[in-house]
Design an enzyme around this catalytic site. Structure first.
Site, short mmCIF file in Angstrom:
data_model
loop_
_atom_site.label_atom_id
_atom_site.label_comp_id
_atom_site.label_asym_id
_atom_site.label_seq_id
_atom_site.Cartn_x
_atom_site.Cartn_y
_atom_site.Cartn_z
CB ALA A 177 -1.09 0.08 1.36
N GLY A 188 0.21 1.35 -3.30
CA GLY A 188 -0.06 0.60 -4.38
C GLY A 188 0.34 1.05 -5.75
CE LYS A 219 8.03 1.00 -5.29
NZ LYS A 219 7.34 1.94 -4.50
CG ASP A 258 0.39 -2.37 3.50
OD1 ASP A 258 1.36 -2.08 2.86
OD2 ASP A 258 0.21 -2.15 4.63
CB CYS A 300 12.04 5.62 -1.02
SG CYS A 300 10.99 5.55 0.50
C1 LIG Z 1 7.17 1.89 1.47
S1 LIG Z 1 5.41 1.78 1.88
C2 LIG Z 1 4.98 0.80 0.50
C3 LIG Z 1 4.69 1.46 -0.63
C4 LIG Z 1 4.10 0.85 -1.76
N1 LIG Z 1 4.93 -0.22 -2.18
C5 LIG Z 1 3.76 1.50 -3.03
O1 LIG Z 1 4.41 1.54 -4.11
O2 LIG Z 1 2.81 2.12 -3.07
C6 LIG Z 1 5.75 0.56 3.04
C7 LIG Z 1 4.51 -0.20 3.44
O3 LIG Z 1 4.62 -1.57 4.37
C8 LIG Z 1 3.45 -1.58 5.05
N2 LIG Z 1 4.18 -2.48 6.35
C9 LIG Z 1 4.93 -1.91 7.27
N3 LIG Z 1 5.13 -3.21 8.19
C10 LIG Z 1 4.59 -4.27 7.45
C11 LIG Z 1 4.60 -5.87 7.85
N4 LIG Z 1 5.32 -6.03 8.65
N5 LIG Z 1 3.95 -6.56 6.86
C12 LIG Z 1 3.15 -5.87 6.05
N6 LIG Z 1 3.25 -4.55 5.44
C13 LIG Z 1 4.03 -3.68 6.25
C14 LIG Z 1 3.20 -0.26 5.65
O4 LIG Z 1 1.83 -0.41 5.94
C15 LIG Z 1 3.36 0.59 4.28
O5 LIG Z 1 1.90 0.56 3.52
#
Ligand SMILES: C[S@@+](CC[C@H](N)C(=O)[O-])C[C@H]1O[C@@H](n2cnc3c(N)ncnc32)[C@H](O)[C@@H]1O
Length: 453
Positions: free
Chosen positions: A266, A268, A270, A285, A380
């Protein structure tokens, strides 16, 4: 002139009064970021949902955000300027005095707000705050001097250096050397352009929006107004995504017809790329709220993915995947241009904690990959612990995994985005399009990994 004279019912006073809600919102937002360590965009989206920012006209909201972003981006310079005029330092237990002065000086020095408006509004804000009230004359006196002398004091400083907190500066100098640390910090001072990943017809959209096409086919615009008002938003023709953020999904190669896992998916961006490329995507997520945003984003784009709310460090599906993208949570120090609050929200301890979480996410991701599958890991972040060191440690503890080097062909011929032994490593000062406002990209790290058969 004292405050009483300034607030008579003159055209200038009426004009100043009109801008009060935006300034008050800016002070509230700065307090939440600096004192409560709340991310600016989280507060903005929450307060939009709950009302207090929603009640402001869009123009005031945009102004409040611009004041806050400038105050944070230029905080080091502004603190220096204020220090010149606060002979006894910033008083203790003075309520919102500091954010009032910080945002007032940001308007005077960098946003070029007329002094009568910026100063009068700052004095009113001080008078409304129980604890700052007794400093209203100090606010008036200090900001008058900022209006006269602030530009010259700020111009005498090394802006990239003084606007970067010491802990970050020292990390970047140790990792990249002083010259590159300076380039990173200088790029962070510039408001970034807006990149859109388009589903198709980049040339036709770029013409309608007076933008430029980037090497990967994204469109770059100079941001103006609301994103929802841009052509193609309602049709779901594109989504907002920095060019650097679009690279990890691209590194997965041809995913058409493959079962692809998007871990930490999320909101989303990617997932949308993978779904558009014809993959059958499972998006995982931990945050149900953020997954709802992901689903809403995909619905607008007429794209689909299965969603799972789960902790990706332990999640165990029945079947393994052909390919996995792990875009891990990180310190986000590569996105300070876009999020100038990051230097004041994160600390070295957060980087350490996030690195531990990334290790656990990577280990679980490896266990979910088919024997000939590909895994792309990305963050990032500009920090070694969240990039190169993370992968080196993974290879040391998991002999089943090896690096699949990324080549310049994988990144649209942009060899300067790569580092040995074939990692993606981009910097905010890269992608020079001629002028600072059109240039730059987020700082990203990505590694492509394979399982040894
Ligand atoms: C960098 S953001 C992802 C951005 C996303 N890939 C995009 O392109 O839009 C990191 C995400 O990791 C999720 N997150 C953090 N810890 C997590 C875990 N243990 N398991 C699954 N998701 C996790 C957060 O809720 C957040 O949405």
């Amino acid at each position: 002139m004292d405050f009483e004279e300034e607030t008579r019912d003159t055209p200038a006073a009426r004009e100043a009064q009109a801008g009060l809600p935006a300034r008050r919102a800016a002070v509230e937002l700065l307090t939440a970021v600096i004192d409560k360590k709340q991310p600016l965009d989280d507060i903005l989206s929450r307060s939009l949902a709950t009302g207090w920012m929603f009640d402001l006209p869009a123009r005031d909201r945009a102004l409040a955000r611009a004041i806050v972003a400038t105050s944070l981006r230029r905080r080091g310079e502004i603190d220096h300027v204020l220090g010149h005029f606060l002979e006894r330092g910033m008083p203790d237990k003075a309520g919102k005095l500091y954010p009032i002065l910080l945002s007032g000086a940001a308007q005077l020095i960098f946003l070029k707000t007329p002094p009568h408006a910026a100063i009068d509004l700052a004095v009113r804000l001080a008078q409304w705050d129980g604890r700052a009230r007794r400093y209203d004359k100090l606010v008036n006196a200090v900001l008058r001097r900022v209006a006269k002398e602030g530009d010259a004091i700020a111009a005498s400083l090394d802006a990239p250096r003084v606007n970067t907190p010491d802990w970050l500066w020292q990390r970047w100098v140790a990792r990249y050397g002083e010259a590159r640390a300076h380039l990173i910090a200088a790029a962070n001072l510039i408001e970034p352009p807006l990149d859109l990943t388009v589903k198709s017809d980049a040339e036709s959209w770029v013409e309608q929006m007076s933008g430029r096409v980037l090497p990967n086919g994204s469109i770059r615009l100079l941001p103006k107004g609301r994103i929802e008002a841009l052509p193609g938003y309602d049709q779901g023709a594109w989504w907002v995504q920095d060019i650097a953020a679009s690279l990890p999904a691209h590194l997965m190669g041809d995913v058409e017809g493959k079962r692809v896992l998007d871990l930490c998916a999320a909101p989303g961006g990617k997932t949308a790329q993978l779904a558009l490329a014809g993959a059958s995507v499972v998006a995982v997520d931990i945050s149900k709220t953020r997954l709802k945003t992901l689903s809403a984003n995909l619905a607008r784009l007429s794209l689909a993915a299965a969603t799972v709310a789960a902790d990706a460090t332990t999640w165990r599906p029945e079947e393994r995947f052909d390919a996995i993208l792990l875009d891990a949570p990180c310190s986000s120090t590569g996105t300070i241009r876009r999020h100038p609050d990051i230097p004041y929200l994160k600390s070295p301890k957060d980087i350490e904690d996030l690195a531990h979480l990334q290790t656990r996410l990577l280990d679980n991701a490896c266990s979910l990959l088919k024997s000939d599958g590909a895994l792309v890991y990305s963050t990032c972040s500009l920090e070694l612990e969240e990039g190169e060191a993370q992968i080196a440690a993974l290879l040391a503890r998991n002999p089943d995994v090896k690096v699949d080097p990324i080549s310049s062909d994988d990144v649209f011929g942009q060899g300067d985005w790569l580092q040995p032994p074939g990692f993606l490593r981009t910097f905010p000062y890269q992608l020079d399009l001629g002028t600072p406002e059109w240039s730059g990209m987020d700082g990203f790290f990505a590694a492509r990994l394979k399982r040894n058969k």
